[in-house]
Scaffold this motif. Structure first.
Motif, short mmCIF file in Angstrom:
data_model
loop_
_atom_site.label_atom_id
_atom_site.label_comp_id
_atom_site.label_asym_id
_atom_site.label_seq_id
_atom_site.Cartn_x
_atom_site.Cartn_y
_atom_site.Cartn_z
N GLU A 192 76.54 15.71 -10.24
CA GLU A 192 75.62 16.00 -11.24
C GLU A 192 75.47 17.17 -11.79
N VAL A 193 75.70 16.98 -13.02
CA VAL A 193 75.18 18.40 -13.86
C VAL A 193 74.16 18.48 -13.78
N PRO A 194 73.61 19.77 -12.97
CA PRO A 194 72.02 19.69 -13.50
C PRO A 194 71.67 20.39 -14.41
N VAL A 195 69.83 19.10 -15.23
CA VAL A 195 69.41 18.71 -16.36
C VAL A 195 68.76 20.67 -16.50
N VAL A 196 68.81 21.42 -17.21
CA VAL A 196 67.76 22.26 -16.83
C VAL A 196 66.81 22.07 -18.71
N LEU A 197 66.04 22.28 -18.49
CA LEU A 197 64.98 22.34 -19.31
C LEU A 197 64.11 23.39 -19.39
N THR A 198 63.39 23.71 -20.70
CA THR A 198 62.81 25.11 -20.83
C THR A 198 61.73 25.09 -21.58
N TYR A 199 60.32 24.96 -21.60
CA TYR A 199 59.22 24.71 -22.27
C TYR A 199 58.26 25.80 -22.09
N ARG A 200 56.82 25.55 -22.96
CA ARG A 200 55.43 25.81 -23.17
C ARG A 200 54.62 24.46 -22.59
N TYR A 201 53.61 24.15 -21.97
CA TYR A 201 53.06 23.59 -22.09
C TYR A 201 52.30 23.15 -23.66
N THR A 202 51.75 22.32 -24.15
CA THR A 202 50.16 21.89 -24.58
C THR A 202 49.93 21.10 -24.57
N THR A 203 48.97 21.28 -25.24
CA THR A 203 47.26 20.39 -25.32
C THR A 203 48.16 19.07 -25.32
N GLU A 204 48.73 18.50 -26.15
CA GLU A 204 49.55 17.34 -26.37
C GLU A 204 49.44 16.69 -25.56
N ASP A 205 50.71 17.52 -25.06
CA ASP A 205 51.58 17.28 -23.69
C ASP A 205 50.41 16.79 -22.74
N PHE A 206 49.04 17.93 -22.35
CA PHE A 206 48.32 16.79 -21.41
C PHE A 206 47.48 15.59 -21.60
N ARG A 207 47.84 15.58 -22.90
CA ARG A 207 46.48 14.21 -23.05
C ARG A 207 48.06 13.71 -22.54
N GLU A 208 48.97 13.55 -23.85
CA GLU A 208 49.42 12.13 -23.17
C GLU A 208 49.85 12.11 -22.12
N THR A 209 50.07 12.95 -21.49
CA THR A 209 50.31 13.43 -19.55
C THR A 209 48.76 12.14 -18.87
N GLU A 210 48.09 12.85 -19.49
CA GLU A 210 46.83 11.81 -19.39
C GLU A 210 46.32 9.87 -19.27
N ARG A 211 47.17 10.53 -21.01
CA ARG A 211 47.18 8.18 -21.57
C ARG A 211 48.63 7.87 -20.21
N ALA A 212 49.30 8.81 -20.24
CA ALA A 212 50.60 7.72 -19.39
C ALA A 212 49.60 7.53 -18.14
N LEU A 213 49.66 8.42 -17.40
CA LEU A 213 48.59 8.20 -16.21
C LEU A 213 47.79 7.18 -15.95
N TRP A 214 46.82 6.47 -16.90
CA TRP A 214 46.22 5.47 -16.95
C TRP A 214 47.04 4.45 -16.91
N ARG A 215 47.67 4.62 -18.00
CA ARG A 215 49.07 3.06 -18.38
C ARG A 215 48.99 3.00 -17.06
N VAL A 216 49.96 4.16 -16.05
CA VAL A 216 50.72 4.61 -14.55
C VAL A 216 49.58 3.06 -13.11
N ILE A 217 48.59 3.89 -13.46
CA ILE A 217 47.28 3.44 -12.19
C ILE A 217 46.73 1.73 -12.73
N VAL A 218 46.46 2.03 -13.99
CA VAL A 218 45.93 0.18 -14.11
C VAL A 218 47.39 -0.70 -13.67
N ARG A 219 48.37 0.03 -14.18
CA ARG A 219 49.43 -1.15 -13.82
C ARG A 219 49.55 -1.90 -12.12
N GLN A 220 49.20 -0.26 -11.55
CA GLN A 220 49.17 -0.63 -9.99
C GLN A 220 48.07 -1.11 -9.47
N ARG A 221 47.48 -1.11 -10.01
CA ARG A 221 45.86 -0.78 -8.89
C ARG A 221 45.37 -2.13 -9.93
#
Length: 173
Positions: free
Chosen positions: A11-40
């Motif tokens: 496997e060839v490594p996949v490398v990313l470089t980034y700075r987080y934004t507020t929108e990244d964390f908003r999208e993270t929270e929405r995705a976490l809720w979808r995952v949690i609701v599906r699991q519980r």
């Protein structure tokens, strides 16, 4: 040199470089809720059941339990905004993130930290329009999820490579 390296199948490594934004964390929270609701789903169905029961049976016990359920939902929704703001402040302290994914797992390097995670540290992943979210189901503590913004990939084709790598090692939810 290993046999896989000699025949070109390593496997060839996949490398990313980034700075987080507020929108990244908003999208993270929405995705976490979808995952949690599906699991519980029973947790949320139970809350809905208690609210329905409140309208059918106005005993002190059902009122108390239903108010508790409503307060739990309100605190979760209110806490989400505060959590996003906290995550954003903390990520700013770290500056630029560099993530490397390979057969062994994921490594994250910032100005303040250098961490390595094996694939067993995250059991599942989900994908949104702008990021991959690695999660460890069952606990949902802050260390149990990792948002990976797709914009950090140097080439759009790397999105498919990272998706394939995650798919080989984690379960998609």
């Amino acid at each position: 040199m290993s046999e896989r390296e000699e025949d070109g199948t390593a496997e060839v490594p996949v490398v990313l470089t980034y700075r987080y934004t507020t929108e990244d964390f908003r999208e993270t929270e929405r995705a976490l809720w979808r995952v949690i609701v599906r699991q519980r789903p029973l947790l949320y169905l139970g809350t809905i059941f208690m609210l329905v029961l409140l309208f059918v049976d106005l005993t002190p016990a059902t009122v108390l339990i239903s108010v508790g359920a409503v307060l739990q939902v309100v605190s979760i929704i209110g806490g989400t905004h505060a959590h996003v703001q906290w995550l954003n402040r903390e990520s700013e302290k770290h500056g630029e993130f560099r993530a490397k994914f390979d057969a062994a797992g994921m490594g994250i390097t910032t100005a303040l930290r250098n961490d390595a995670f094996g694939w067993s540290d995250h059991s599942h992943y989900t994908e949104t329009t702008n990021l991959f979210l690695l999660v460890r189901l069952g606990t949902m503590k802050p260390a149990d999820f990792a948002p990976i913004p797709k914009r950090g990939l140097p080439d759009p084709a790397d999105v498919d490579r990272l998706r394939a790598l995650l798919g080989r090692h984690l379960t998609r939810v």
